[in-house]
Design a protein around this motif. Structure first.
Motif, PDB file in Angstrom:
ATOM      1  N   PHE A 121      28.247   4.025 -50.022  1.00  0.00           N
ATOM      2  CA  PHE A 121      28.226   5.092 -49.019  1.00  0.00           C
ATOM      3  C   PHE A 121      29.072   6.238 -49.545  1.00  0.00           C
TER       4      PHE A 121
ATOM      5  N   THR B  82      26.962   1.600 -41.086  1.00  0.00           N
ATOM      6  CA  THR B  82      26.984   0.920 -42.384  1.00  0.00           C
ATOM      7  C   THR B  82      27.907  -0.289 -42.339  1.00  0.00           C
TER       8      THR B  82
ATOM      9  N   PHE C 111      28.604   6.092 -40.975  1.00  0.00           N
ATOM     10  CA  PHE C 111      29.504   5.162 -41.660  1.00  0.00           C
ATOM     11  C   PHE C 111      29.759   3.925 -40.805  1.00  0.00           C
TER      12      PHE C 111
ATOM     13  N   ARG D  70      29.929  10.226 -48.388  1.00  0.00           N
ATOM     14  CA  ARG D  70      29.709  11.345 -47.474  1.00  0.00           C
ATOM     15  C   ARG D  70      30.999  12.127 -47.275  1.00  0.00           C
TER      16      ARG D  70
ATOM     17  N   SER E   6      34.051   7.508 -49.824  1.00  0.00           N
ATOM     18  CA  SER E   6      33.092   6.594 -50.436  1.00  0.00           C
ATOM     19  C   SER E   6      33.502   5.174 -50.067  1.00  0.00           C
TER      20      SER E   6
END
Length: 292
Positions: free
Chosen positions: A135, A149, A146, A137, A123
């Motif tokens: 985030f 992001t 990621f 995943r 996270s």
């Protein structure tokens, strides 16, 4: 559509894949992962034998030992559980100065990729002026998502205090919490935040980024300095006394920040931007046993 470039060099993929985060905390995840927990389960990593008790799984009986001793023993195996890693990035204005911001994004992307590559739960969050979903995943298939992001963070530079607002966006049950910041906010604000972090993670780490100008400013003569957070200007004559006073204040702040981390059981690692990402990532973090 404006597609962002990768944060990490493409050729780093295989190298980063060989590393993983090391944790001093008990593994908390309830799902299968790639890290040995402190309990026993059904992995292929053998631990030891113990005498059979009614109710044990008879499939774990070792018949070779029975043939030699006529006693029933079962084989025990180490369980494998996932880690839950949260990366908390400081996106205040002081962090986007010089090479600090690019280094912060590289470190964030690299550490996050290591977590996802090992099938652990990642996270990621940062303080914002308007709420942004974190985030969250698990698995290597989300490495690109990621990285994208992290690449888009230029749009989220915050005006709020990082230390005053960070606890509001931290998950409450992490194996590892990694804080990436320059640590420049007032010590009182850091104390209020850091003393709460052991409650939400078993292993808390503070990665502090410092630039050469912050450590030893090379300004001379009459200059106008502008606070990047408040935009307030300050006219200063950079005499030897001013430089010495600044260094004393900076060193005092640094010592207090390090002492706070020690007090609350937080691993503290200051790094310098001019050391470069590869030296920091593959030498300093490995020497500190953050990754292996």
């Amino acid at each position: 559509m404006n597609i962002k470039k990768n944060v990490l060099p493409v050729e780093w993929g295989s190298k980063i894949g060989r590393y993983s985060l090391q944790s001093r905390s008990r593994i908390r995840g309830q799902h299968k992962g790639s890290h040995r927990s402190h309990r026993f389960g059904s992995s292929l990593d053998f631990s030891d034998f113990r005498e059979y008790h009614p109710g044990d799984d008879v499939r774990q009986l070792d018949w070779n030992i029975y043939a030699r001793t006529e006693k029933y023993f079962i084989k025990r195996f180490l369980d494998e559980q996932e880690m839950r890693v949260h990366i908390l990035l400081d996106t205040t204005k002081s962090m986007v100065q010089d090479d600090k911001w690019e280094l912060a994004k590289l470190l964030t992307a690299a550490l996050g990729s290591m977590v996802l590559n090992k099938d652990d739960h990642l996270s990621f969050s940062y303080v914002t002026d308007t709420p942004v979903p974190p985030f969250r995943r698990k698995g290597a298939s989300f490495q690109y998502a990621f990285e994208q992001t992290v690449a888009k963070l230029e749009n989220h530079i915050v005006n709020k205090s990082f230390a005053n607002n960070a606890m509001n966006i931290v998950p409450k049950d992490s194996t590892i919490l990694i804080i990436i910041s320059d640590g420049l906010e007032p010590i009182e604000e850091w104390q209020a935040f850091l003393k709460q972090t052991p409650k939400v993670a078993g292993d808390v780490r503070f990665l502090q980024l410092q630039t050469a100008q912050e450590i030893a400013p090379n300004f001379t003569g009459d200059v106008q300095l502008v606070d990047v957070e408040t935009k307030e200007p300050l006219n200063v004559s950079m005499s030897q006394n001013v430089t010495t006073s600044y260094k004393q204040l900076r060193e005092a702040h640094q010592q207090q920040l390090e002492a706070l981390c020690h007090q609350y059981g937080i691993a503290f690692l200051p790094v310098k931007t001019y050391d470069g990402i590869q030296h920091i990532l593959f030498q300093q973090l490995t020497k500190a046993y953050w990754i292996q």
